[in-house]
Design a protein around this motif. Structure first.
Motif, PDB file in Angstrom:
ATOM      1  N   UNK A 136      77.276   0.620  17.019  1.00  0.00           N
ATOM      2  CA  UNK A 136      77.007   1.269  15.732  1.00  0.00           C
ATOM      3  C   UNK A 136      76.366   0.271  14.771  1.00  0.00           C
ATOM      4  N   UNK A 137      76.923  -0.945  14.724  1.00  0.00           N
ATOM      5  CA  UNK A 137      76.352  -1.979  13.851  1.00  0.00           C
ATOM      6  C   UNK A 137      74.911  -2.295  14.245  1.00  0.00           C
ATOM      7  N   UNK A 138      74.644  -2.389  15.537  1.00  0.00           N
ATOM      8  CA  UNK A 138      73.272  -2.653  16.005  1.00  0.00           C
ATOM      9  C   UNK A 138      72.359  -1.491  15.624  1.00  0.00           C
ATOM     10  N   UNK A 192      69.108  -1.890  13.179  1.00  0.00           N
ATOM     11  CA  UNK A 192      67.750  -1.588  13.676  1.00  0.00           C
ATOM     12  C   UNK A 192      67.121  -0.349  13.042  1.00  0.00           C
ATOM     13  N   UNK A 193      67.921   0.444  12.348  1.00  0.00           N
ATOM     14  CA  UNK A 193      67.423   1.709  11.811  1.00  0.00           C
ATOM     15  C   UNK A 193      66.531   1.488  10.590  1.00  0.00           C
ATOM     16  N   UNK A 208      68.290  -1.545   3.102  1.00  0.00           N
ATOM     17  CA  UNK A 208      68.261  -2.977   3.441  1.00  0.00           C
ATOM     18  C   UNK A 208      69.631  -3.631   3.328  1.00  0.00           C
ATOM     19  N   UNK A 209      70.420  -3.238   2.343  1.00  0.00           N
ATOM     20  CA  UNK A 209      71.759  -3.810   2.191  1.00  0.00           C
ATOM     21  C   UNK A 209      72.639  -3.476   3.389  1.00  0.00           C
ATOM     22  N   UNK A 265      75.295  -5.142   8.360  1.00  0.00           N
ATOM     23  CA  UNK A 265      75.527  -4.934   9.794  1.00  0.00           C
ATOM     24  C   UNK A 265      75.142  -6.182  10.586  1.00  0.00           C
ATOM     25  N   UNK A 266      74.008  -6.784  10.234  1.00  0.00           N
ATOM     26  CA  UNK A 266      73.568  -7.997  10.930  1.00  0.00           C
ATOM     27  C   UNK A 266      74.578  -9.125  10.730  1.00  0.00           C
ATOM     28  N   UNK A 267      75.075  -9.291   9.497  1.00  0.00           N
ATOM     29  CA  UNK A 267      76.080 -10.324   9.230  1.00  0.00           C
ATOM     30  C   UNK A 267      77.363 -10.067  10.015  1.00  0.00           C
TER      31      UNK A 267
END
Length: 112
Positions: free
Chosen positions: A45-47, A51-52, A57-58, A63-65
């Motif tokens: 889900x985070x990935x 990627x969506x 952007x936040x 999610x990346x962090x």
């Protein structure tokens, strides 16, 4: 004993021990286990959020962090304190010895 005073022990209900509630530690272990069983889905889900193009952007950065933190651990945070920027630790052990002959008696009620 007379017949009037005899007790019928068979009619007295027997109390069985009450089952103890699950301990807090066991409950926390069960929650951790349940959460860990969803790890792969949560990372997916985070990935997906990262990627969506539709995600803000936040949300993508968050999610990346989260993914990096779980994979590599959180970055070490430097500790600074004092004027020179170095953390200064001061350890002090103090021992006070009171001799009975020098005792002024102010706290006599607490000791007696």
């Amino acid at each position: 004993m007379s017949d009037d005073l005899e007790c019928d022990h068979e009619s007295v209900p027997v109390r069985r021990p009450v089952a103890r509630k699950a301990s807090k530690a066991r409950t926390l272990t069960e929650i951790r286990s349940l959460a860990r069983s969803h790890t792969k889905t949560a990372v997916n889900v985070l990935v997906g959020i990262m990627r969506s193009d539709d995600s803000t952007p936040a949300a993508r950065v968050s999610a990346a962090n989260a993914i990096l933190d779980r994979g590599w651990g959180k970055a070490a945070q430097p500790l600074e304190n004092g004027e020179d920027g170095v953390l200064q630790l001061i350890h002090r052990i103090e021992r006070i010895i009171v001799h009975p002959e020098h005792f002024d008696g102010e706290d006599a009620g607490a000791i007696a």
